[in-house]
Design a protein around this motif. Structure first.
Motif, PDB file in Angstrom:
ATOM      1  N   VAL A  56      -5.942  -7.138  -4.446  1.00  0.00           N
ATOM      2  CA  VAL A  56      -4.598  -7.085  -5.596  1.00  0.00           C
ATOM      3  C   VAL A  56      -4.923  -5.467  -5.092  1.00  0.00           C
ATOM      4  O   VAL A  56      -6.139  -4.536  -5.671  1.00  0.00           O
ATOM      5  N   MET A  57      -3.876  -4.822  -5.739  1.00  0.00           N
ATOM      6  CA  MET A  57      -3.326  -3.210  -5.056  1.00  0.00           C
ATOM      7  C   MET A  57      -2.798  -3.302  -6.533  1.00  0.00           C
ATOM      8  O   MET A  57      -1.603  -3.871  -6.861  1.00  0.00           O
ATOM      9  N   GLY A  58      -3.580  -1.917  -6.667  1.00  0.00           N
ATOM     10  CA  GLY A  58      -3.017  -0.539  -7.999  1.00  0.00           C
ATOM     11  C   GLY A  58      -1.313  -0.472  -7.576  1.00  0.00           C
ATOM     12  O   GLY A  58      -0.938  -0.209  -6.249  1.00  0.00           O
ATOM     13  N   PHE A  59      -0.240  -0.951  -8.401  1.00  0.00           N
ATOM     14  CA  PHE A  59       0.623  -0.519  -8.788  1.00  0.00           C
ATOM     15  C   PHE A  59       1.778   0.300  -9.573  1.00  0.00           C
ATOM     16  O   PHE A  59       1.336  -0.196 -10.793  1.00  0.00           O
ATOM     17  N   PRO A  60       2.703   1.622  -8.801  1.00  0.00           N
ATOM     18  CA  PRO A  60       2.796   2.416 -10.428  1.00  0.00           C
ATOM     19  C   PRO A  60       3.811   1.735 -10.479  1.00  0.00           C
ATOM     20  O   PRO A  60       4.799   1.738 -10.449  1.00  0.00           O
ATOM     21  N   ARG A  61       3.611   2.392 -12.166  1.00  0.00           N
ATOM     22  CA  ARG A  61       4.788   1.828 -12.952  1.00  0.00           C
ATOM     23  C   ARG A  61       4.889   2.952 -13.583  1.00  0.00           C
ATOM     24  O   ARG A  61       3.896   3.185 -14.113  1.00  0.00           O
ATOM     25  N   ARG A  70       7.482   6.030  -7.190  1.00  0.00           N
ATOM     26  CA  ARG A  70       6.458   5.545  -5.974  1.00  0.00           C
ATOM     27  C   ARG A  70       6.376   4.282  -5.568  1.00  0.00           C
ATOM     28  O   ARG A  70       5.793   3.861  -4.609  1.00  0.00           O
ATOM     29  N   ALA A  71       7.148   2.724  -6.152  1.00  0.00           N
ATOM     30  CA  ALA A  71       6.827   2.049  -6.177  1.00  0.00           C
ATOM     31  C   ALA A  71       7.190   1.423  -4.714  1.00  0.00           C
ATOM     32  O   ALA A  71       6.653   0.458  -3.759  1.00  0.00           O
ATOM     33  N   GLU A  72       8.273   2.111  -4.190  1.00  0.00           N
ATOM     34  CA  GLU A  72       9.248   1.036  -2.650  1.00  0.00           C
ATOM     35  C   GLU A  72       7.706   1.525  -1.604  1.00  0.00           C
ATOM     36  O   GLU A  72       7.642   1.101  -1.092  1.00  0.00           O
ATOM     37  N   LEU A  73       7.266   2.651  -1.876  1.00  0.00           N
ATOM     38  CA  LEU A  73       5.900   3.893  -0.837  1.00  0.00           C
ATOM     39  C   LEU A  73       4.910   2.331  -0.921  1.00  0.00           C
ATOM     40  O   LEU A  73       4.435   1.456   0.108  1.00  0.00           O
ATOM     41  N   TYR A  74       4.850   1.660  -2.142  1.00  0.00           N
ATOM     42  CA  TYR A  74       3.007   1.043  -2.568  1.00  0.00           C
ATOM     43  C   TYR A  74       3.544  -0.544  -1.753  1.00  0.00           C
ATOM     44  O   TYR A  74       2.620  -1.490  -1.871  1.00  0.00           O
ATOM     45  N   LYS A  75       5.952  -0.630  -2.199  1.00  0.00           N
ATOM     46  CA  LYS A  75       5.409  -2.293  -1.600  1.00  0.00           C
ATOM     47  C   LYS A  75       5.685  -1.825  -0.278  1.00  0.00           C
ATOM     48  O   LYS A  75       4.805  -3.037   0.709  1.00  0.00           O
ATOM     49  N   ALA A  76       5.823  -0.671   0.299  1.00  0.00           N
ATOM     50  CA  ALA A  76       5.924  -0.636   1.874  1.00  0.00           C
ATOM     51  C   ALA A  76       4.415  -0.906   2.376  1.00  0.00           C
ATOM     52  O   ALA A  76       3.805  -2.092   3.818  1.00  0.00           O
ATOM     53  N   PHE A  77       3.191   0.106   2.236  1.00  0.00           N
ATOM     54  CA  PHE A  77       2.080   0.022   2.037  1.00  0.00           C
ATOM     55  C   PHE A  77       1.450  -1.756   1.971  1.00  0.00           C
ATOM     56  O   PHE A  77       0.651  -1.904   2.987  1.00  0.00           O
ATOM     57  N   ALA A  78       1.987  -2.438   0.533  1.00  0.00           N
ATOM     58  CA  ALA A  78       1.684  -3.641   0.327  1.00  0.00           C
ATOM     59  C   ALA A  78       1.937  -4.306   2.274  1.00  0.00           C
ATOM     60  O   ALA A  78       0.956  -5.302   2.191  1.00  0.00           O
ATOM     61  N   PRO A  89      -1.116  -9.244  -1.022  1.00  0.00           N
ATOM     62  CA  PRO A  89      -2.065  -8.204  -1.900  1.00  0.00           C
ATOM     63  C   PRO A  89      -0.963  -8.561  -3.045  1.00  0.00           C
ATOM     64  O   PRO A  89       0.083  -8.827  -3.609  1.00  0.00           O
ATOM     65  N   VAL A  90      -1.513  -8.630  -4.643  1.00  0.00           N
ATOM     66  CA  VAL A  90      -1.127  -8.958  -5.898  1.00  0.00           C
ATOM     67  C   VAL A  90      -0.824  -7.384  -6.267  1.00  0.00           C
ATOM     68  O   VAL A  90      -2.403  -6.724  -6.221  1.00  0.00           O
ATOM     69  N   LEU A  91       0.384  -7.343  -6.782  1.00  0.00           N
ATOM     70  CA  LEU A  91       0.037  -5.744  -7.042  1.00  0.00           C
ATOM     71  C   LEU A  91       0.140  -5.847  -8.195  1.00  0.00           C
ATOM     72  O   LEU A  91       0.950  -6.811  -9.384  1.00  0.00           O
ATOM     73  N   TRP A  92      -0.553  -4.795  -9.057  1.00  0.00           N
ATOM     74  CA  TRP A  92      -1.308  -4.924 -10.180  1.00  0.00           C
ATOM     75  C   TRP A  92      -1.110  -3.591 -11.343  1.00  0.00           C
ATOM     76  O   TRP A  92      -1.382  -2.710 -10.202  1.00  0.00           O
TER      77      TRP A  92
END
Length: 139
Positions: A56-61, A70-78, A89-92
């Motif tokens: 599970v990975m923290g996801f910026p909202r 920063r959502a796209e950056l986090y999706k790419a890292f996931a 990873p589940v985006l949380w």
């Protein structure tokens, strides 16, 4: 079932791993690197070492629930983490986890200058605890 939470950041990434039952947060650490490939490789090592079954990975909202800048950056890292670890990873939603982590450290008597060392691990633990609570409620 071990679950690993990831609080991905620019300079540090916090990690929290549940106990084998998947009920409690247990092991925590911080990965000190700005390089996504280094972080993903270290996460893969931790997944293998701790026999992690789920990520599970923290996801910026934003506070209104929309995706943050920063959502796209986090999706790419996931996606990079999935490739490295073999687990998607589940985006949380991680809103306010860092603020809460600082509050916890402050309440425990830690000086602000010492927060940097552990705040990411505490934030990862909060992500993990929120996710574990959600999973228990869904059973």
């Amino acid at each position: 079932m071990r679950i690993m939470a990831i609080d991905y950041g620019d300079a540090r990434t916090g990690v929290a791993i549940s106990d084998p039952t998947g009920l409690l947060a247990g092991y925590t650490t911080v990965i000190h690197s700005r390089k996504a490939d280094v972080v993903a490789a270290e996460l893969a090592r931790l997944v293998g070492e701790h026999q992690v079954d789920e990520l599970v990975m923290g996801f910026p909202r934003n506070m209104d629930g929309t995706e943050g800048p920063r959502a796209e950056l986090y999706k790419a890292f996931a996606a990079r983490v999935e490739e490295a670890c073999g687990l998607k990873p589940v985006l949380w939603d991680e809103r306010r986890t860092t603020v809460e982590a600082h509050n916890i450290l402050h309440a425990s008597g830690k000086k602000m200058k010492n927060h940097k060392k552990t705040v990411d691990a505490v934030a990862a633990t909060l992500i993990l605890e929120g996710y574990l609570t959600f999973k228990r409620a869904g059973r």
